[in-house]
Design a protein around this motif. Structure first.
Motif, PDB file in Angstrom:
ATOM      1  N   ARG A 146       0.848  -1.189   0.000  1.00  0.00           N
ATOM      2  CA  ARG A 146       0.000   0.000   0.000  1.00  0.00           C
ATOM      3  C   ARG A 146       0.877   1.231   0.000  1.00  0.00           C
ATOM      4  NH1 ARG A 146      -1.402   3.385   4.041  1.00  0.00           N
ATOM      5  NH2 ARG A 146      -3.388   4.460   3.867  1.00  0.00           N
ATOM      6  N   VAL A 147       0.485   2.218  -0.777  1.00  0.00           N
ATOM      7  CA  VAL A 147       1.188   3.489  -0.731  1.00  0.00           C
ATOM      8  C   VAL A 147       0.125   4.587  -0.658  1.00  0.00           C
ATOM      9  CG1 VAL A 147       1.429   3.545  -3.257  1.00  0.00           C
ATOM     10  CG2 VAL A 147       2.931   4.951  -1.845  1.00  0.00           C
ATOM     11  N   ALA A 148       0.385   5.595   0.175  1.00  0.00           N
ATOM     12  CA  ALA A 148      -0.632   6.626   0.385  1.00  0.00           C
ATOM     13  C   ALA A 148       0.000   8.009   0.379  1.00  0.00           C
ATOM     14  CB  ALA A 148      -1.337   6.396   1.721  1.00  0.00           C
ATOM     15  N   TYR A 149      -0.763   8.947  -0.120  1.00  0.00           N
ATOM     16  CA  TYR A 149      -0.323  10.348  -0.160  1.00  0.00           C
ATOM     17  C   TYR A 149      -1.399  11.194   0.499  1.00  0.00           C
ATOM     18  CZ  TYR A 149       0.753  14.978  -2.030  1.00  0.00           C
ATOM     19  OH  TYR A 149       1.031  16.313  -2.140  1.00  0.00           O
ATOM     20  N   LYS A 150      -0.987  11.929   1.506  1.00  0.00           N
ATOM     21  CA  LYS A 150      -1.914  12.808   2.221  1.00  0.00           C
ATOM     22  C   LYS A 150      -1.734  14.215   1.704  1.00  0.00           C
ATOM     23  CE  LYS A 150      -2.677  11.173   6.846  1.00  0.00           C
ATOM     24  NZ  LYS A 150      -2.132  11.067   8.169  1.00  0.00           N
ATOM     25  N   PHE A 151      -2.796  14.898   1.417  1.00  0.00           N
ATOM     26  CA  PHE A 151      -2.649  16.298   1.011  1.00  0.00           C
ATOM     27  C   PHE A 151      -3.441  17.168   1.962  1.00  0.00           C
ATOM     28  CE2 PHE A 151      -6.718  15.950  -1.113  1.00  0.00           C
ATOM     29  CZ  PHE A 151      -6.723  14.630  -1.546  1.00  0.00           C
ATOM     30  N   ASN A 152      -2.933  18.357   2.150  1.00  0.00           N
ATOM     31  CA  ASN A 152      -3.505  19.236   3.168  1.00  0.00           C
ATOM     32  C   ASN A 152      -3.428  20.668   2.687  1.00  0.00           C
ATOM     33  OD1 ASN A 152      -4.487  20.292   5.469  1.00  0.00           O
ATOM     34  ND2 ASN A 152      -2.933  19.405   6.838  1.00  0.00           N
ATOM     35  N   ALA A 184      -5.292  24.390   1.521  1.00  0.00           N
ATOM     36  CA  ALA A 184      -6.216  25.244   2.267  1.00  0.00           C
ATOM     37  C   ALA A 184      -7.658  24.746   2.171  1.00  0.00           C
ATOM     38  CB  ALA A 184      -6.104  26.670   1.757  1.00  0.00           C
ATOM     39  N   HIS A 185      -8.103  24.395   0.978  1.00  0.00           N
ATOM     40  CA  HIS A 185      -9.500  24.010   0.830  1.00  0.00           C
ATOM     41  C   HIS A 185      -9.675  22.555   0.441  1.00  0.00           C
ATOM     42  CE1 HIS A 185     -10.864  28.018   1.555  1.00  0.00           C
ATOM     43  NE2 HIS A 185      -9.963  28.461   0.711  1.00  0.00           N
ATOM     44  N   LEU A 186      -8.587  21.830   0.422  1.00  0.00           N
ATOM     45  CA  LEU A 186      -8.674  20.450  -0.003  1.00  0.00           C
ATOM     46  C   LEU A 186      -7.753  19.596   0.859  1.00  0.00           C
ATOM     47  CD1 LEU A 186     -10.207  18.959  -2.210  1.00  0.00           C
ATOM     48  CD2 LEU A 186      -8.170  19.112  -3.627  1.00  0.00           C
ATOM     49  N   LYS A 187      -8.392  18.791   1.694  1.00  0.00           N
ATOM     50  CA  LYS A 187      -7.604  17.892   2.526  1.00  0.00           C
ATOM     51  C   LYS A 187      -8.046  16.472   2.219  1.00  0.00           C
ATOM     52  CE  LYS A 187      -7.535  21.068   6.348  1.00  0.00           C
ATOM     53  NZ  LYS A 187      -8.245  21.408   7.539  1.00  0.00           N
ATOM     54  N   GLY A 188      -7.156  15.549   2.342  1.00  0.00           N
ATOM     55  CA  GLY A 188      -7.559  14.177   2.126  1.00  0.00           C
ATOM     56  C   GLY A 188      -6.387  13.269   1.880  1.00  0.00           C
ATOM     57  N   GLU A 189      -6.708  12.136   1.311  1.00  0.00           N
ATOM     58  CA  GLU A 189      -5.669  11.133   1.098  1.00  0.00           C
ATOM     59  C   GLU A 189      -6.016  10.321  -0.132  1.00  0.00           C
ATOM     60  OE1 GLU A 189      -3.759   8.449   4.379  1.00  0.00           O
ATOM     61  OE2 GLU A 189      -5.267   7.252   3.341  1.00  0.00           O
ATOM     62  N   VAL A 190      -4.984  10.016  -0.905  1.00  0.00           N
ATOM     63  CA  VAL A 190      -5.186   9.088  -2.007  1.00  0.00           C
ATOM     64  C   VAL A 190      -4.243   7.922  -1.761  1.00  0.00           C
ATOM     65  CG1 VAL A 190      -3.619  10.430  -3.500  1.00  0.00           C
ATOM     66  CG2 VAL A 190      -5.223   8.818  -4.516  1.00  0.00           C
ATOM     67  N   ARG A 207      -5.542  -8.640  -6.593  1.00  0.00           N
ATOM     68  CA  ARG A 207      -6.573  -7.606  -6.775  1.00  0.00           C
ATOM     69  C   ARG A 207      -5.974  -6.291  -6.349  1.00  0.00           C
ATOM     70  NH1 ARG A 207     -12.258  -9.502  -4.091  1.00  0.00           N
ATOM     71  NH2 ARG A 207     -13.296  -8.570  -5.856  1.00  0.00           N
ATOM     72  N   ALA A 208      -6.291  -5.250  -7.081  1.00  0.00           N
ATOM     73  CA  ALA A 208      -5.753  -3.928  -6.734  1.00  0.00           C
ATOM     74  C   ALA A 208      -6.890  -2.943  -6.577  1.00  0.00           C
ATOM     75  CB  ALA A 208      -4.796  -3.462  -7.820  1.00  0.00           C
ATOM     76  N   ARG A 209      -6.609  -1.866  -5.905  1.00  0.00           N
ATOM     77  CA  ARG A 209      -7.634  -0.840  -5.745  1.00  0.00           C
ATOM     78  C   ARG A 209      -7.006   0.510  -5.434  1.00  0.00           C
ATOM     79  NH1 ARG A 209      -8.217  -4.772  -1.835  1.00  0.00           N
ATOM     80  NH2 ARG A 209      -7.454  -4.190   0.226  1.00  0.00           N
ATOM     81  N   VAL A 210      -7.734   1.557  -5.773  1.00  0.00           N
ATOM     82  CA  VAL A 210      -7.304   2.904  -5.376  1.00  0.00           C
ATOM     83  C   VAL A 210      -8.403   3.515  -4.523  1.00  0.00           C
ATOM     84  CG1 VAL A 210      -5.725   3.433  -7.280  1.00  0.00           C
ATOM     85  CG2 VAL A 210      -8.162   3.851  -7.562  1.00  0.00           C
ATOM     86  N   ASN A 211      -7.983   4.301  -3.561  1.00  0.00           N
ATOM     87  CA  ASN A 211      -8.916   4.956  -2.638  1.00  0.00           C
ATOM     88  C   ASN A 211      -8.675   6.445  -2.669  1.00  0.00           C
ATOM     89  OD1 ASN A 211      -9.844   2.492  -0.947  1.00  0.00           O
ATOM     90  ND2 ASN A 211      -7.631   2.349  -1.001  1.00  0.00           N
ATOM     91  N   LEU A 212      -9.740   7.191  -2.610  1.00  0.00           N
ATOM     92  CA  LEU A 212      -9.604   8.647  -2.503  1.00  0.00           C
ATOM     93  C   LEU A 212     -10.497   9.123  -1.374  1.00  0.00           C
ATOM     94  CD1 LEU A 212      -8.733  11.451  -3.658  1.00  0.00           C
ATOM     95  CD2 LEU A 212     -10.809  11.366  -5.040  1.00  0.00           C
ATOM     96  N   ARG A 213      -9.946   9.939  -0.524  1.00  0.00           N
ATOM     97  CA  ARG A 213     -10.753  10.497   0.560  1.00  0.00           C
ATOM     98  C   ARG A 213     -10.593  12.014   0.582  1.00  0.00           C
ATOM     99  NH1 ARG A 213      -8.043   9.502   5.319  1.00  0.00           N
ATOM    100  NH2 ARG A 213      -7.768  11.726   5.607  1.00  0.00           N
ATOM    101  N   LEU A 214     -11.680  12.713   0.682  1.00  0.00           N
ATOM    102  CA  LEU A 214     -11.622  14.170   0.797  1.00  0.00           C
ATOM    103  C   LEU A 214     -12.294  14.583   2.091  1.00  0.00           C
ATOM    104  CD1 LEU A 214     -12.714  15.147  -2.843  1.00  0.00           C
ATOM    105  CD2 LEU A 214     -10.397  15.156  -1.920  1.00  0.00           C
ATOM    106  N   ASP A 215     -11.624  15.443   2.831  1.00  0.00           N
ATOM    107  CA  ASP A 215     -12.205  15.951   4.084  1.00  0.00           C
ATOM    108  C   ASP A 215     -12.523  17.424   3.915  1.00  0.00           C
ATOM    109  OD1 ASP A 215     -11.612  13.481   5.202  1.00  0.00           O
ATOM    110  OD2 ASP A 215      -9.619  14.139   5.824  1.00  0.00           O
ATOM    111  N   PHE A 216     -13.682  17.797   4.409  1.00  0.00           N
ATOM    112  CA  PHE A 216     -14.056  19.212   4.328  1.00  0.00           C
ATOM    113  C   PHE A 216     -14.177  19.804   5.716  1.00  0.00           C
ATOM    114  CE2 PHE A 216     -15.904  16.836   0.851  1.00  0.00           C
ATOM    115  CZ  PHE A 216     -15.359  17.480  -0.242  1.00  0.00           C
TER     116      PHE A 216
END
Lengths: 694, 327
Positions: free
Chosen positions: A647-653, A655-661, A685-694
């Motif tokens: 698994r590899v994950a990137y968190k972004f933070n 000003a108006h867009l926080k989350g993780e892919v 099996r593979a998968r991608v996840n995207l999460r956005l926090d507001f």
């Protein structure tokens, strides 16, 4: 496999409404710094935080082996299905889509007797028992819970009836969700993977003294190749914490799930229970009152109702040629053809609906008598109703009542020793009154090392499958031919509970960077409940074409072994979790069940290595290895298996867009291994996840 | 007045001490007081316990003829006291604000006063530090760190959450931490929604949370999420009040009403002859500790008896009380 999804547009619309709702929120309040500080800010009363646990103990003081899986571990493991996380608990055997009655369910089994219907574990979500009264197991994929809302999972390895009651036989899984007070704002997430989709939305906020959370979700999964195991679930749940005052908290929870599950398989049954899709639906409502009596004493009252329904109507294949074929070698082709022709209809229809309902009320009182003595006691009343006309052979709702009283005390005779004693008394409709005592002594060699000696007992009350099933299919024929009867189960209604006595010696160490949890255990199971074929089964007026199984108390089974868990903080940003379990089951297989000694892999290893490169990037590798196993209950011989997930994950933070892919590859090296039975082949099996926090 | 106008407080204190020691001190402008008026906004249990103990302390001390009057703040109108012959002890922020409006020659001492509030009242009222002082509620940072050191000797990374009010202490905390051998990790909270994410960031890197009072961070509303989250991270909280410990912090150092009363009585007696020379703003001299053993067990932290910890703390106390920098 089903691929169309008529609900997807509806769900997307819901998501859209949801996110608009979230965006329309007012901007966060900027704290005004002009407010003067008053003495109340220093010496004012603060509401006590009343925890979820019965008697909150550290792992070193607990009377049994406890593994805590925290949020971070769940995230790092990159799991898509909740039960997958239990692969990271020493001694657990987990298998996907086992069995051929609940095709889509996971096996989660601890240290032996792995079956598709593993029913010897207590599973709680925030203190609410979720195992099915019908067969004692849990329909993992039907739980109306989002993985992202889980705060931690506490797994008691070993019986703990004294604290957790009925079904706490091999172990207890206690899933604890985040308090809504810990969450705020909106979050949406989506997962796209091979044969899998997921979308979740969560909103949490505060209104006065109440915090609440609402989560809506959708997931589907095509399952494994060559299996009729598509599943689709829509769920909605909510949690409200209302602080009445400094001494009282009210908590409300509800959940709802519905969806479809594929069932059946031509390789198992090409005649009657054909491949089909059933509907599932469940809901629950819970209310809990926590009251702080004093600094040293807390009280809680919890009541819940849960409802579970599966809607399953089956129409058989044309049975005329089937009957002709079966009878030909016995009565000759001509008579067999006549038997086939004598069926009233080509097919039979079976109502396999199951509805279960549970009402449960529980009180507990936790108290501290002195710095060396504290305890908890309480009681509960439960009523389960089961409506399962096909399985119980009756259109009536059946009632199962259970009452219990429990108590547990923790005493420190001196600083280095903790003595835990407890007991539960249970009375139930099937087996009457039983008592399950336990005792353990934890001895601290020094502040970092503990040795624990424990003896724990538990009773496992037979479930409906074992005690009450009367499952048959009648194939009517024209007069004067007597109807045919295929009988699957015909229980004798006379079971005693299964009893376990578990003894252990454990060594626990906490050296800061490295923690160890190891134990040697020796478990004796008495009155083991096994199923046998009743070859003399007869019903006047019917021709029996399939002899049923029934359950009986058989001989003793012994399970002994060794388990170890190590958590090693290799560097500030690198962590390793390592589990090993060795299990040895011995028994007289004539007395108990064939293959019982092979019903758990002799060796299981699992590991999770996580590394954080910087605040944005992190990665993890999970490794799972099991030796050969021949599971009971629909299982058969499968060889050893290795699986590596990355698994590899990137968190972004921003000003108006926080989350993780994140991206996960399950079974990275594409080992085509079998799990639970030879009909379950696992592939990459593979998968991608995207999460956005507001 | 001459002395009071002096900008150098250190010099002023030294002179005052010198004059007191030599016994040559004479009232210059303000008269010596012969009674104490305790003003409170409400008869809370904390205030009543204070008054009780204050009277007891005076009664137990020979050679003083101080009488004690107690009054509640009038709901409307001004506070009226015999302004020329009294020491006014104001219990709590509201009482101090009202007392600050009295004639500037009336000596006023605040008790149950947060340090930031004292500063703002002082600025607003244009009062003089010589006869306007307080025993603040804030425990010296060094004392809090001593407690942490005794309870968890191996810990070295302390996390602090600073808000709009407490951010002014950031530098001071770092300075004291350096003396105690701690590394401080701090997160500044600028808006409410920052609290939980920043708390989590902080708990990721630190071994424990040291709570610094700030009405925007540690409130009744945030107690539950802060305590639950810290528990989830298995990191202890060191609080600043009994109620925070009861709620779920591991330990706290605090001063009880009685202890504050003892200190206040000492000052009242000592300054009787020199009402315009109240001692400067003081940290609580006497203190107690409270430990939550339940929390210790949940976090697997072995804890000594409270009395043992307390004894070790007394041994570690510096002889001089922490003095706050003037604004």
């Amino acid at each position: 496999m089903m691929t169309t999804n008529k609900y997807a547009p509806l769900f997307l619309a819901l998501l859209a409404v949801y996110s608009q709702f979230a965006i329309a929120e007012e901007p966060p309040a900027i704290i005004a710094s002009s407010v003067d500080v008053s003495e109340e800010d220093y010496i004012g009363e603060v509401p006590a935080v009343l925890t979820v646990s019965r008697l909150s103990q550290s792992i070193a003081d607990a009377p049994s082996a406890v593994t805590v899986i925290d949020r971070e571990t769940i995230r790092a493991a990159g799991i898509a299905d909740l039960p997958e996380i239990f692969r990271l608990v020493p001694g657990f055997y987990v298998a996907a889509n086992a069995g051929f009655v609940h095709n889509t369910n996971h096996v989660v089994s601890y240290h032996g007797m792995a079956t598709a219907y593993a029913g010897a574990m207590q599973v709680l979500i925030n203190g609410r028992s979720v195992y099915s009264p019908l067969y004692g197991g849990v329909q993992w994929s039907e739980l109306p819970i989002a993985i992202a809302d889980i705060a931690r999972i506490e797994i008691t390895r070993g019986p703990n009836a004294a604290s957790y009651g009925a079904n706490s036989f091999f172990g207890v899984i206690n899933i604890i969700t985040l308090s809504p007070a810990e969450q705020s704002g909106a979050s949406v997430s989506a997962m796209l993977g091979n044969g899998r989709h997921k979308a979740f939305a969560r909103y949490a906020d505060k209104v006065g003294d109440a915090s609440y959370r609402i989560t809506a979700g959708y997931r589907d999964d095509e399952g494994l190749d060559n299996r009729n195991d598509f599943k689709r679930t829509r769920l909605l749940n909510g949690q409200v914490d209302y602080r009445v005052d400094n001494k009282n908290n009210l908590e409300f929870e509800f959940g709802f799930a519905s969806g479809q599950r594929e069932e059946g398989g031509l390789q198992f049954d090409p005649y009657i229970f054909l491949p089909r899709t059933k509907g599932i639906e469940n809901n629950f409502e819970l209310i809990r009152w926590r009251h702080s009596i004093s600094d040293n004493s807390d009280f809680s009252l919890q009541a819940f109702h849960s409802y579970d329904n599966s809607n399953d109507n089956v129409t058989s294949a044309n049975l005329r040629p089937v009957v002709t074929d079966i009878f030909t070698p016995i009565i000759g082709p001509v008579a067999a053809a006549a038997a086939g022709a004598s069926l009233l209809q080509d097919t039979v229809s079976i109502n396999k609906d199951v509805t279960t309902e549970r009402y449960d009320i529980e009180v507990q009182h936790t108290f501290t008598l002195s710095t060396t003595l504290r305890g908890v006691w309480g009681g509960s009343l439960r009523n389960d109703t089961v409506y399962a006309p096909h399985y119980l052979g009756s259109n009536k709702k059946d009632n199962f009542d259970l009452q219990r009283l429990f108590g547990h005390a923790e005493w420190r005779p001196f600083a280095a020793a903790v003595l835990n004693v407890g007991a539960m008394v249970e009375h139930n409709s099937f087996t009457g009154t039983d008592i399950s005592p336990r005792a353990s002594l934890n001895f601290k060699l020094n502040p970092n090392q503990t040795i624990r000696f424990g003896v724990s007992t538990a009773q496992r009350t037979p479930n409906y499958l074992e005690n009450e099933f009367n499952q048959g299919v009648v194939i009517p024929r024209t007069a004067p031919n007597p109807p045919l009867l295929a009988q699957y189960f015909s229980d004798a209604h006379n079971l005693k509970p299964e009893r376990i006595v578990s003894k252990e010696i454990a060594y626990l160490a906490d050296f800061g960077q490295l923690t160890l949890d190891t134990r040697l255990y020796y478990d004796n199971i008495h009155d083991y409940i096994k199923s046998v074929v009743n070859s003399s089964f007869a019903v006047p007026g019917f021709i029996v074409v399939k002899n049923p199984r029934f359950f009986m108390n058989a001989g003793d089974v012994t399970i002994n072994g060794f388990e170890a868990q190590a958590k090693w903080r290799m560097q500030d940003n690198t962590n390793l979790l390592l589990n090993y379990a060795r299990v040895h089951i011995s028994s007289d297989e004539l007395q108990t069940a064939f293959n019982i000694t092979k019903s758990m892999p002799r060796n299981t290893i699992s590991a999770l290595l996580t590394h954080r490169f910087n605040p944005q990037w992190d990665c993890s590798i999970a490794y799972y290895q099991t030796s050969a196993v021949a599971a009971l209950g629909d299982g058969n011989d499968v060889g050893s298996a290795q699986r590596t997930d990355a698994r590899v994950a990137y968190k972004f933070n921003a000003a108006h867009l926080k989350g993780e892919v994140s991206a996960v590859v399950e079974n990275l090296f594409n080992e085509h291994y079998q799990e639970f039975a030879d009909y379950n082949t696992l592939k990459r099996r593979a998968r991608v996840n995207l999460r956005l926090d507001f | 007045m001459l002395l009071n106008q002096h900008k150098n407080n250190g010099l002023k204190r030294r002179l005052a001490t010198l004059m007191l020691t030599l016994g040559i001190f004479m009232p210059i402008l303000a008269q010596a007081y012969n009674s104490v008026t305790i003003v409170m906004s409400a008869p809370t249990p904390a205030n009543l316990a204070f008054i009780d103990q204050f009277k007891t302390e005076l009664a137990n001390t020979k050679n003083n003829n101080l009488s004690v009057k107690v009054m509640e703040l009038p709901e409307t109108g001004r506070l009226v006291v015999a302004e020329n012959s009294e020491l006014v002890i104001a219990l709590g922020t509201k009482a101090l604000e009202e007392a600050s409006k009295l004639k500037h020659s009336t000596p006023v001492m605040g008790v149950f006063i947060p340090h930031p509030t004292f500063n703002s009242v002082l600025v607003k009222s244009h009062r003089d530090r010589g006869n306007f002082s307080a025993i603040v509620l804030d425990q010296p940072f060094a004392r809090q760190m001593t407690l942490i050191k005794i309870v968890l000797p191996e810990l070295n990374k302390l996390g602090v959450l600073l808000g709009p009010i407490s951010s002014q202490y950031g530098a001071k905390i770092k300075e004291k931490a350096e003396d105690s051998g701690y590394s401080i990790f701090e997160e500044n909270i600028k808006q409410e929604t920052d609290l939980m994410p920043k708390l989590k960031q902080l708990l990721d890197v630190s071994d424990a949370l040291m709570a610094i009072p700030d009405p925007h961070i540690y409130t009744r509303e945030t107690a539950q999420p802060i305590i639950l989250t810290s528990y989830r991270y298995q990191k202890p909280i060191f609080g600043y009040s009994q109620s925070y410990v009861r709620a779920g912090a591991l330990a706290a150092v605090y001063s009880s009403s009685k202890q504050l009363a003892q200190q206040a009585a000492e000052i009242a007696i000592k300054s009787q002859q020199a009402p315009s020379m109240l001692p400067p703003l003081q940290a609580p001299k006497y203190f107690s500790i409270m430990v939550n053993y339940q929390v210790g067990r949940s976090l697997n932290i072995p804890l000594m008896e409270e009395s043992v910890i307390y004894k070790k703390m007394l041994e570690a106390e510096p002889t001089e009380l922490e003095e706050y920098e003037p604004i």
